[in-house]
Design an enzyme around this catalytic site. Structure first.
Site, PDB file in Angstrom:
ATOM      1  N   SER A 133     125.457 113.134 120.399  1.00 45.64           N
ATOM      2  CA  SER A 133     126.962 113.455 120.071  1.00 45.64           C
ATOM      3  C   SER A 133     127.756 114.758 120.651  1.00 45.64           C
ATOM      4  O   SER A 133     128.734 114.541 120.139  1.00 45.64           O
ATOM      5  CB  SER A 133     126.952 114.144 117.879  1.00 45.64           C
ATOM      6  OG  SER A 133     126.488 113.194 117.351  1.00 45.64           O
TER       7      SER A 133
ATOM      8  N   LYS B   9     130.784 113.342 122.448  1.00 41.78           N
ATOM      9  CA  LYS B   9     131.896 112.711 121.069  1.00 41.78           C
ATOM     10  C   LYS B   9     133.081 113.312 121.833  1.00 41.78           C
ATOM     11  O   LYS B   9     134.319 113.293 121.246  1.00 41.78           O
ATOM     12  CB  LYS B   9     130.903 113.395 119.786  1.00 41.78           C
ATOM     13  CG  LYS B   9     130.661 112.439 119.367  1.00 41.78           C
ATOM     14  CD  LYS B   9     130.199 113.082 117.710  1.00 41.78           C
ATOM     15  CE  LYS B   9     129.329 111.764 116.760  1.00 41.78           C
ATOM     16  NZ  LYS B   9     128.510 112.436 115.639  1.00 41.78           N
TER      17      LYS B   9
ATOM     18  N   TYR C 107     129.230 103.116 122.392  1.00 45.86           N
ATOM     19  CA  TYR C 107     129.021 104.408 121.004  1.00 45.86           C
ATOM     20  C   TYR C 107     127.533 105.153 120.970  1.00 45.86           C
ATOM     21  O   TYR C 107     126.998 105.555 121.337  1.00 45.86           O
ATOM     22  CB  TYR C 107     129.901 104.017 119.331  1.00 45.86           C
ATOM     23  CG  TYR C 107     128.670 105.299 118.771  1.00 45.86           C
ATOM     24  CD1 TYR C 107     129.970 106.741 119.079  1.00 45.86           C
ATOM     25  CD2 TYR C 107     128.057 104.849 118.172  1.00 45.86           C
ATOM     26  CE1 TYR C 107     128.759 107.429 118.053  1.00 45.86           C
ATOM     27  CE2 TYR C 107     127.131 105.830 117.689  1.00 45.86           C
ATOM     28  CZ  TYR C 107     127.832 107.065 117.622  1.00 45.86           C
ATOM     29  OH  TYR C 107     127.240 108.697 116.387  1.00 45.86           O
TER      30      TYR C 107
ATOM     31  N   TYR D  43     128.332 119.757 112.507  1.00 46.62           N
ATOM     32  CA  TYR D  43     128.187 119.220 111.649  1.00 46.62           C
ATOM     33  C   TYR D  43     128.825 120.003 110.426  1.00 46.62           C
ATOM     34  O   TYR D  43     129.812 120.639 110.527  1.00 46.62           O
ATOM     35  CB  TYR D  43     126.704 117.936 111.442  1.00 46.62           C
ATOM     36  CG  TYR D  43     126.618 118.470 112.423  1.00 46.62           C
ATOM     37  CD1 TYR D  43     127.508 116.852 113.260  1.00 46.62           C
ATOM     38  CD2 TYR D  43     124.958 118.656 112.963  1.00 46.62           C
ATOM     39  CE1 TYR D  43     126.557 116.161 114.315  1.00 46.62           C
ATOM     40  CE2 TYR D  43     124.630 117.761 113.931  1.00 46.62           C
ATOM     41  CZ  TYR D  43     125.101 117.052 114.602  1.00 46.62           C
ATOM     42  OH  TYR D  43     124.664 116.210 115.822  1.00 46.62           O
TER      43      TYR D  43
ATOM     44  N   VAL E 185     121.777 115.389 118.134  1.00 48.63           N
ATOM     45  CA  VAL E 185     120.798 114.778 117.339  1.00 48.63           C
ATOM     46  C   VAL E 185     118.980 115.277 118.199  1.00 48.63           C
ATOM     47  O   VAL E 185     118.423 114.820 117.702  1.00 48.63           O
ATOM     48  CB  VAL E 185     120.545 114.191 116.509  1.00 48.63           C
ATOM     49  CG1 VAL E 185     120.977 114.133 115.213  1.00 48.63           C
ATOM     50  CG2 VAL E 185     120.981 113.169 116.924  1.00 48.63           C
TER      51      VAL E 185
HETATM   52  N1  GLN Z   1     123.850 108.875 118.220  1.00 46.58           N
HETATM   53  C1  GLN Z   1     123.625 109.559 116.911  1.00 46.58           C
HETATM   54  C2  GLN Z   1     123.688 108.918 116.236  1.00 46.58           C
HETATM   55  O1  GLN Z   1     124.516 108.336 115.650  1.00 46.58           O
HETATM   56  C3  GLN Z   1     124.756 110.892 117.477  1.00 46.58           C
HETATM   57  C4  GLN Z   1     124.415 111.660 115.667  1.00 46.58           C
HETATM   58  C5  GLN Z   1     124.307 113.346 116.260  1.00 46.58           C
HETATM   59  O2  GLN Z   1     123.489 113.709 117.367  1.00 46.58           O
HETATM   60  N2  GLN Z   1     124.407 114.030 115.124  1.00 46.58           N
HETATM   61  O3  GLN Z   1     123.416 108.729 115.136  1.00 46.58           O
END
Ligand code: GLN
Length: 302
Positions: free
Chosen positions: A61, A64, A189, A237, A255
């Protein structure tokens, strides 16, 4: 600084035992559950390292933030925010629940999965390969060529198992929040999430976000301001409020156990890796290391 970082790693390493490595992307389960590594690049540009700093990990993430920056460069403010909102959710990063209840039928912000998939859809290019290459180059230009690579195994692993994101992508098209080929958007993505770096790369990215627009590579002041703001309000988050109170600087987690944190007032960038996650999907030891570091260096913006 060196002694401070070593003390912070020693103090927080035991916390890794209270977290769990992500397994919903099977390849991420290979992460070292006991690891904790940190890199700080200070105001003078000196690099300080402590703990397990040899590990390479995927941005997940954290990517992003850069997808948002490139989408803003490509489409401008209205071109992005006509499709994606600006509000924190209070829900898990991959939650679907607000998509249908929110009156405007837009994903709430660009740093949750729904908003990130809609943001990625706005990156310009004639093919997935070209669009991915543009994002990769954008990140590489900031972090440096030697720090950035692509993890094919993590990409394939997420692509094979990413049904929740697939569900989000198709739902977004149904409500008109994205248009075009959903499989292609998701492929892009999944690829962006699999861009790989190390703590030095992460801290270099963070430090660039801490500097003014004129530093190299030059970035639009507006894009920089918006990126930092979303990191502060939505970057961790549904634990972003607590992080703002306890750490008080813009940050983005992934994550993989990565956290990129930026202290603009100090021109300082921090990269942390500790793959064992807490229940909200943030690095368990990584968050506490940042709480301690922020307190010691007085980094909080308020
Ligand atoms: N690739 C992960 C997902 O879409 C990214 C989510 C994350 O890092 N929180 O679930």
């Amino acid at each position: 600084m060196q002694a401070t970082l070593e003390a912070i790693v020693a103090q927080n390493r035991t916390l890794t035992a209270h977290g769990k490595v992500a397994t919903y992307i099977p390849e991420l389960a290979m992460g070292d559950a006991n690891a904790l590594g940190i890199c700080v690049i200070d105001g003078a540009g000196n690099v300080h390292l402590a703990g397990d700093t040899d590990i390479r990990f995927t941005l997940q993430s954290v990517s992003k933030v850069f997808a948002l920056m490139l989408a803003l460069e490509d489409q401008g403010f209205a071109g992005v925010f006509d499709h994606i909102g600006m509000e924190p959710t209070g829900d898990a990063f991959n939650s679907i629940v607000k998509l249908e209840t929110f009156a405007s039928l837009r994903p709430l912000n660009p740093l949750i999965n729904a908003g990130a998939i809609a943001t990625t859809a706005l990156i310009k290019g004639d093919s997935v390969a070209e669009r991915f290459q543009r994002l990769y180059n954008y990140i590489e230009a900031i972090a440096g060529e030697e720090r950035i690579s692509f993890n094919e195994r993590v990409y394939r692993s997420e692509k094979a198992t990413g049904d929740r994101n697939r569900a989000i992508g198709y739902f977004l098209r149904d409500i008109g929040a994205v248009c075009g080929d959903v499989d292609e958007i998701l492929d892009l993505y999944f690829r962006q999430c699999s861009i790989e770096t190390d703590v030095i790369g992460l801290a270099t990215l963070a430090r660039r976000l801490a500097l003014g627009p004129e530093a190299e590579p030059a970035l639009s002041p507006e894009v920089l301001r918006i990126a930092r703001t979303f990191m502060y309000t939505c970057g961790m988050y549904d634990a972003t409020g607590e992080f703002a109170v306890k750490v008080g600087i813009p940050a983005k987690s992934g994550v993989s156990g990565a956290i990129m944190a930026t202290a603009p007032g100090h021109e300082l960038g921090i990269g942390v890796i500790a793959p064992a996650l807490d229940q909200k999907g943030n690095s368990k030891a990584g968050v506490q290391a940042l709480v301690d570091l922020s307190r010691l260096l007085q980094l909080s913006v308020f």
